[in-house]
Scaffold this active site. Structure first.
Site, short mmCIF file in Angstrom:
data_model
loop_
_atom_site.label_atom_id
_atom_site.label_comp_id
_atom_site.label_asym_id
_atom_site.label_seq_id
_atom_site.Cartn_x
_atom_site.Cartn_y
_atom_site.Cartn_z
N SER A 41 -6.24 0.76 -4.91
CA SER A 41 -5.19 0.11 -4.34
C SER A 41 -4.65 -1.23 -5.20
O SER A 41 -4.21 -1.05 -6.35
CB SER A 41 -5.76 -0.26 -2.71
OG SER A 41 -4.80 -0.85 -2.12
N ASP B 258 2.08 -1.96 -3.64
CA ASP B 258 0.89 -2.23 -4.31
C ASP B 258 0.73 -1.11 -5.30
O ASP B 258 1.48 -0.05 -5.17
CB ASP B 258 -0.35 -2.25 -3.47
CG ASP B 258 -0.65 -1.34 -2.66
OD1 ASP B 258 0.23 -0.52 -2.52
OD2 ASP B 258 -1.66 -1.22 -1.94
N ASP C 24 -0.80 1.85 -5.25
CA ASP C 24 -0.94 3.24 -4.67
C ASP C 24 0.14 3.34 -3.68
O ASP C 24 0.30 4.31 -3.06
CB ASP C 24 -2.00 3.64 -4.22
CG ASP C 24 -2.63 2.92 -3.11
OD1 ASP C 24 -2.29 1.78 -3.12
OD2 ASP C 24 -3.42 3.44 -2.16
N ASP D 253 0.83 2.09 -0.67
CA ASP D 253 0.52 2.06 0.88
C ASP D 253 0.91 0.92 1.49
O ASP D 253 1.04 0.58 2.58
CB ASP D 253 -0.96 2.64 1.07
CG ASP D 253 -1.99 1.65 0.61
OD1 ASP D 253 -1.65 0.76 -0.06
OD2 ASP D 253 -3.15 2.18 0.87
#
Length: 571
Positions: free
Chosen positions: A146, A297, A299, A301
């Protein structure tokens, strides 16, 4: 220390490759302080899966800790999912070693006769969640850390419903993993069972994102000027295409942050919660006169949203504010389409703003509140199949629109945020004005988060002690207000500190404490599930009779939060 040394020496056996043995030998030879942190515990699943610093050791992300987790998952799937051919889909982000780790994970699954769908290159986490159900897989895995620093990587497991693993599967998998010795990992890939995937799934995901994230056919999308930054992450693969297919043509990408890069060279932290992370984007927005800034961010999400305030300055929304506005617009859409009939709900979490509950109630819609982490919101969708899930979010800059993705989804949420901004603009309003209207209708809620980092073994003990003190010696007064209740989610109890009455909390156990005063001031404390931090969440509220008074009321609420922080010796 002897136990740690003995544990480390086990990594010098033939089970581990020469590179790993060399790394451990160097640490032992140099009597490195790092050795204890690498071996004092095993890497474990938290609220966001398994996440940590890369390197050799049981408390690190590496080929063997990932291999052991995957072997345990394989054993659990084989034992519990009775199918002739099991299948798992794997995605990975822009971080160092993510592609290599994804192949290691694919190798272990295929070695256990499990069919693997492996994305050809980096992809957003929400696309992985979507792909699990789209490809009818039994599980999914994404390699990501993340918004953590560059030295981190991680591993999140999804079940067949597209949500992250929850009870009983999480504990079942953990038990399988803990029962394994590293020598039991089967790394011998069956390449015939590994299928590389890409464009077909991308197209289906983007099409579904446009369908779910669009508010109205009458929105003037060409008149909204957008600045977007992927912060060197995966969203560059899907967000621009999604916005384009929805009809947004005036999109400006921060070029310096366009190329995926695990070093995240232009930011201190690739976290859209931090104003500094969006500084290049807001500078570009000011230069070109953009209406909205969105950053995601690594990734993809979480999303950070900045919009023009009443004076025309760029203002970064917090996750609670974005969540409230987007939920209000989704509810408005459902109401206009005549679809609200008492069989709908929105999702939230125990540390998120209670304003979203008030907004939903004003439309006659229930809010279901779960523990921190989107896996619990995904579980709500599964637990209430007779109800329609409209949308849901949490304070940590995550949002989920509908149930076609079962995790926080910055792709669809980015589109929805732009839909809100475009709709408001063409109707003489703005994203920020819509937020203020919600405050006037309900109350002005102001939230604030403090994260205190406590690294290593000593840090973990210090975090536990801080929570223990708050649990055993509860606050009775907060900023002059009498504390009415203390919710202890580890003990599953809510205690009225005025009457002494104790009631049961019907949620899974979690190390979270929430104080609430008679006036509605809330303080929550919990250890992070993915970082060496303890987090304190503050929520205060006041009435707002006119949007022109918003600045004054916000300043008063900010001052109140700062008084509480000082009172608790947290500054």
């Amino acid at each position: 220390m002897k136990d740690i040394l003995d544990k480390a020496k086990q990594w010098l056996s033939s089970t581990f490759d020469a590179e790993t043995q060399k790394e451990i030998n160097e640490l032992i030879k140099n009597n490195s302080n790092d050795l204890a942190d690498r071996f004092y515990k095993d890497m474990e699943f938290g609220t966001g899966g398994m996440r940590g610093v890369m390197g050799a050791g049981t408390n690190r992300i590496n080929k063997y800790t990932l291999g052991r987790a995957t072997q345990g998952l394989s054993n659990y799937l084989i034992e519990n999912v009775k199918k002739t051919q099991l299948s798992v889909v794997i995605a990975y982000d822009c971080r160092h070693n993510s592609k290599k780790f994804a192949k290691v994970v694919a190798d272990v699954l295929s070695a256990n006769n499990i069919k693997v769908y492996l994305f050809e290159d980096l992809r957003a986490t929400p696309e992985l969640s979507f792909a699990v159900r789209y490809l009818k897989c039994d599980a999914g895995i994404v390699l990501t850390a993340s918004h953590n620093p560059p030295e981190y990587n991680g591993y999140k497991v999804y079940w067949a419903d597209g949500g992250q693993i929850v009870p009983p599967h999480d504990n079942g998998i953990i038990n399988k993993v803990n029962a394994l010795d590293f020598s039991e990992i089967n790394f011998k890939a069956n390449e015939n069972l590994i299928e590389v995937i890409g464009k077909n799934v991308d197209d289906a995901f983007i099409q579904a994102s446009v369908k779910n994230g669009s508010l109205s056919n009458t929105i003037d999308r060409k008149n909204l000027k957008i600045v977007f930054t992927s912060l060197h992450g995966t969203s560059i693969v899907s967000v621009p295409d999604t916005l384009g297919k929805a009809g947004y043509t005036d999109v400006h990408i921060v070029e310096e942050q366009r190329v995926p890069n695990g070093d995240f060279p232009t930011v201190k932290s690739p976290n859209p919660e931090e104003p500094e992370a969006l500084e290049m984007a807001t500078n570009l927005a000011n230069k070109i006169g953009a209406d909205i800034v969105i950053g995601t961010d690594p990734d993809c999400d979480r999303l950070g949203v900045a919009v023009r305030d009443l004076e025309g300055n760029m203002k970064l929304m917090n996750g609670n504010q974005t969540m409230v506005v987007m939920t209000d617009f989704l509810l408005r859409k459902w109401k206009e389409e005549g679809k609200i009939n008492g069989k709908q709900f929105v999702g939230s979490t125990i540390v998120s703003t209670e304003l979203v509950n008030d907004v939903a109630a004003s439309y006659g819609v229930d809010t279901k509140v779960g523990l921190t982490g989107f896996k619990w919101i995904a579980k709500m969708v599964r637990d209430f199949p007779e109800l329609d899930f409209i949308g849901g979010g949490e304070e940590s800059f995550g949002y989920m629109v509908g149930d076609f993705v079962r995790d926080k989804d910055a792709v669809t949420a980015t589109l929805l945020a732009c839909e809100v901004a475009a709709y408001a603009k063409q109707n003489g309003s703005s994203f920020y004005q819509e937020l203020l209207n919600i405050y006037v209708k309900n109350s002005f809620y102001k939230e604030h988060l403090i994260s205190i980092t406590k690294k290593g073994m000593d840090g973990a003990a210090e975090i536990q002690q801080m929570l223990s003190d708050m649990r055993n010696n509860p606050l009775t007064i907060i900023d002059g207000e009498k504390v009415e209740s203390l919710c202890d989610y580890e003990a599953s109890t809510k205690k009225n500190l005025i009457t002494g009455k104790v009631t049961k909390i019907d949620l899974p156990k979690s190390n979270v404490l929430i104080y609430q005063t008679e006036s509605g001031t809330r303080i929550a404390a919990r250890p992070s599930g993915t970082e060496p931090k303890i987090k304190f969440y503050f929520s205060v509220n006041s009435s707002l009779n006119n949007t022109n008074n918003a600045e004054t009321v916000e300043a008063e609420l900010d001052s109140k939060i700062q008084r509480i922080i000082k009172e608790m010796n947290l500054n």
